[in-house]
Design an enzyme around this catalytic site. Structure first.
Site, PDB file in Angstrom:
ATOM      1  CG  ASP A 130      27.062  -9.314 118.217  1.00 35.67           C
ATOM      2  OD1 ASP A 130      26.847  -8.305 118.873  1.00 35.67           O
ATOM      3  OD2 ASP A 130      28.155  -9.927 118.264  1.00 35.67           O
TER       4      ASP A 130
ATOM      5  NE  ARG B 259      24.212 -24.107 122.501  1.00 28.55           N
ATOM      6  CZ  ARG B 259      24.548 -23.133 121.639  1.00 28.55           C
ATOM      7  NH1 ARG B 259      23.747 -22.107 121.464  1.00 28.55           N
ATOM      8  NH2 ARG B 259      25.681 -23.182 120.975  1.00 28.55           N
TER       9      ARG B 259
HETATM   10  P1  IMP Z   1      26.653 -11.887 114.237  1.00 24.49           P
HETATM   11  O1  IMP Z   1      27.061 -12.599 112.988  1.00 24.49           O
HETATM   12  O2  IMP Z   1      27.804 -11.123 114.846  1.00 24.49           O
HETATM   13  O3  IMP Z   1      25.435 -11.020 114.072  1.00 24.49           O
HETATM   14  O4  IMP Z   1      26.411 -12.988 115.307  1.00 24.49           O
HETATM   15  C1  IMP Z   1      25.227 -13.553 115.552  1.00 24.49           C
HETATM   16  C2  IMP Z   1      25.440 -14.775 116.412  1.00 24.49           C
HETATM   17  O5  IMP Z   1      26.444 -14.579 117.424  1.00 24.49           O
HETATM   18  C3  IMP Z   1      24.176 -15.093 117.144  1.00 24.49           C
HETATM   19  O6  IMP Z   1      23.338 -15.914 116.378  1.00 24.49           O
HETATM   20  C4  IMP Z   1      24.695 -15.779 118.381  1.00 24.49           C
HETATM   21  O7  IMP Z   1      24.882 -17.147 118.118  1.00 24.49           O
HETATM   22  C5  IMP Z   1      26.034 -15.139 118.639  1.00 24.49           C
HETATM   23  N1  IMP Z   1      25.914 -14.083 119.665  1.00 24.49           N
HETATM   24  C6  IMP Z   1      25.996 -12.750 119.490  1.00 24.49           C
HETATM   25  N2  IMP Z   1      25.823 -12.087 120.633  1.00 24.49           N
HETATM   26  C7  IMP Z   1      25.615 -13.026 121.579  1.00 24.49           C
HETATM   27  C8  IMP Z   1      25.343 -12.965 122.990  1.00 24.49           C
HETATM   28  O8  IMP Z   1      25.265 -11.901 123.626  1.00 24.49           O
HETATM   29  N3  IMP Z   1      25.183 -14.162 123.610  1.00 24.49           N
HETATM   30  C9  IMP Z   1      25.256 -15.354 122.968  1.00 24.49           C
HETATM   31  N4  IMP Z   1      25.475 -15.463 121.657  1.00 24.49           N
HETATM   32  C10 IMP Z   1      25.669 -14.299 120.964  1.00 24.49           C
END
Ligand code: IMP
Ligand code: MG
Length: 187
Positions: free
Chosen positions: A104, A166
């Site tokens: 993300d 989940r």
């Molecule tokens: P980042 O550090 O923002 O890249 O976040 C990554 C983590 O956020 C992922 O491993 C997920 O656990 C969570 N995440 C991000 N987007 C989603 C989504 O659309 N659904 C569920 N979990 C998400």
């Protein structure tokens, strides 16, 4: 809950996920022929993907897991990521494949990359089932990407909203009214 969730918009069916996971496993098998890899899953979201991906990889392979917490509330701008559970085994001179459910902002991956590089692995690659490139705050990329997606909040196949969903077998877009209802139940 399951019955209701079946009405949420389908993004990827279990068949599509299985097909993509097989492709990713085949690519990893080719790239690491004759070597050993350690699959490092990021708890908890990547657990189901790791379980399926591992069975599509035909090289000697071990598992390890890390857990992180991130502070993503609107009041925090730091995007700090904290390690809650570290690796059980040393990864020095190992081929690490970090397994993530979804990329993300990239903050988690950026943090974990640096953490693992400090342990002097032989190589470090990243496999992510889903990728939301438009959401990136730090420039990081996965080496093995299942599907790039638009900016939807998705659940199922390991991914949650407030720990719900989940166990859905398919990946679905979580509707705003479902989010509101879960938020209300928390109070
Ligand atoms: P980042 O550090 O923002 O890249 O976040 C990554 C983590 O956020 C992922 O491993 C997920 O656990 C969570 N995440 C991000 N987007 C989603 C989504 O659309 N659904 C569920 N979990 C998400
Ligand atoms: Mg996660």
């Amino acid at each position: 809950m399951m019955k209701e969730a079946e009405s949420y918009p389908l993004l990827f069916s279990r068949e599509q996920i299985a097909e993509k996971t097989a492709e990713l496993g085949a690519a990893i098998t080719r790239d690491f022929a004759g070597e050993k890899v350690v699959l490092v899953g990021v708890l908890k979201g990547a657990a189901i993907f790791l379980a399926d991906l591992a069975r599509q990889i035909d090289v000697v392979c071990t598992f390890d897991f890390v857990a992180v917490s991130s502070y993503r509330s609107s009041t925090t701008s730091s995007g700090a990521v904290q390690l809650i559970k570290d690796l059980d085994h040393t990864v020095e001179d190992r081929n690490i494949i970090l397994v993530e459910d979804i990329l993300d902002s990239g903050l988690t991956l950026n943090f974990l990359r640096r953490h693992f590089e400090g342990h002097k692995p032989r190589s470090l690659r990243v496999a992510a089932l889903l990728d939301k490139p438009a959401r990136r705050k730090v420039q990081v990329e996965a080496d093995y990407i299942g599907y790039p997606i638009e900016n939807h909040f998705v659940v199922g196949y390991g991914m949650d909203y407030a720990e719900h969903f989940r166990n859905l077998p398919d990946i679905r877009i979580l509707p705003a009214d479902a989010i509101a209802r879960i938020d209300a139940e928390k109070h």
